[in-house]
Design an enzyme around this catalytic site. Structure first.
Site, short mmCIF file in Angstrom:
data_model
loop_
_atom_site.label_atom_id
_atom_site.label_comp_id
_atom_site.label_asym_id
_atom_site.label_seq_id
_atom_site.Cartn_x
_atom_site.Cartn_y
_atom_site.Cartn_z
N ASP A 133 0.74 -1.03 0.11
CA ASP A 133 -0.08 -0.09 0.09
C ASP A 133 1.05 1.21 -0.09
O ASP A 133 2.00 1.40 0.34
CB ASP A 133 -0.92 0.36 1.35
N LYS A 134 0.31 2.29 -0.27
CA LYS A 134 0.99 3.47 -0.42
C LYS A 134 1.51 4.01 0.97
O LYS A 134 2.55 4.55 1.00
CB LYS A 134 0.00 4.69 -1.05
#
Length: 296
Positions: A133-134
């Site tokens: 994920d970011k």
């Protein structure tokens, strides 16, 4: 042009081109079929039918063109390459840097940062093996070509490809170590996930490494790879990850990210058979959460 090849030993004489390609060159059936029709399966340098029987000493090879390289804008980012060889990079992704460029993510990403780090090579195609994920930092495997990506992705969610994470979470886990086996499904129409009886099985192993005030440092190993799995599982135990703005509460000390770090990757190298282990320590901004008076 990327390729793989093998010299036929005496014990494989008489086998078909297809069987050698699938078992020795380790092509997937779909990749073999595609290359066969495009003339990319060669015996002694010449295109060959799948049912031809090979002889000792012949050379069977598979050749493929790289995917069409997208147009990338180079972006300079502070990140390290923790491991590299002729087939893979293991990149230590900072957060909150997104992994991939997309129609919804036209700005800086790990994809165009690696492109810039490699001096913008012609026909560069970004091929991540796993995903982050970011808001998660840490180790991410990237293949140099489509065949290497395919081989390593076969190990995902097996005992041959192990991913470990460190999380700084709020509260205390019910035991120093254990297994979280709770099914996960979508929560409505957005990206949020939740524990659901009709969800898909998700299994996370954990070990508490440290406690500091109201925070715990937990090492986690994924047995399955569901979207937001660690975040949802820790929240279900009443210990949301610090700074998790989707499942807990944002923390101004962690702008754009949360306290989850992919700290180790272990896999069996598909070309050499050797065990590869790469580690990355907890980033400084996450260590700082544990130091008084910030551990509250």
């Amino acid at each position: 042009m990327p390729h793989v090849e093998t010299i036929i030993p005496a014990e494989n004489a008489g086998r078909t081109v297809k069987s050698i390609a699938l078992r020795e060159l380790r092509l997937s059936r779909s990749m073999f079929s595609s290359l066969k029709f495009s003339g990319g399966i060669l015996l002694d340098g010449k295109p060959v039918r799948a049912d031809v029987r090979v002889q000792a000493g012949q050379v069977l090879s598979a050749h493929w063109a790289d995917d069409h390289a997208p147009t990338l804008t180079p972006f300079s980012a502070d990140f390290s390459i923790a491991y590299e060889d002729a087939h893979f990079w293991i990149v230590d992704k900072p957060a909150p840097l997104p992994t991939l460029c997309s129609a919804h993510q036209a700005g800086p990403t790990l994809e165009n940062a690696l492109y810039a780090r490699l001096n913008c090579p012609e026909n560069f195609v970004f091929r991540p093996v796993n995903r982050l994920d970011k808001g998660t930092s840490g180790l991410l495997a990237v293949a140099r070509d489509a065949h290497a990506q395919q081989l390593l992705q076969r190990q995902l969610h097996t005992d041959s490809f192990i991913r470990e994470y460190l999380a700084v979470c709020r509260g205390r886990l019910p035991a120093n170590n254990g297994v979280i086996d709770l099914p996960i499904g979508k929560a409505g129409e957005g990206i949020r996930r939740e524990i659901r009886s009709d969800g898909v099985r998700a299994v996370t192993h954990y070990q508490v490494e440290k406690e500091a005030g109201a925070l715990s440092v937990v090492r986690l190993r994924l047995e399955t790879g569901r979207t937001h799995q660690i975040r949802v599982h820790l929240t279900a135990l009443g210990c949301p990850i610090a700074g998790d703005y989707l499942y807990g509460q944002a923390d101004e000390r962690l702008p754009g990210r949360f306290a989850l770090h992919a700290c180790a990757i272990r896999f069996i190298h598909p070309f050499t058979g050797e065990a590869v282990r790469v580690e990355s320590p907890l980033p400084g901004e996450l260590e700082a959460l544990l130091n008084p008076p910030n551990n509250c």
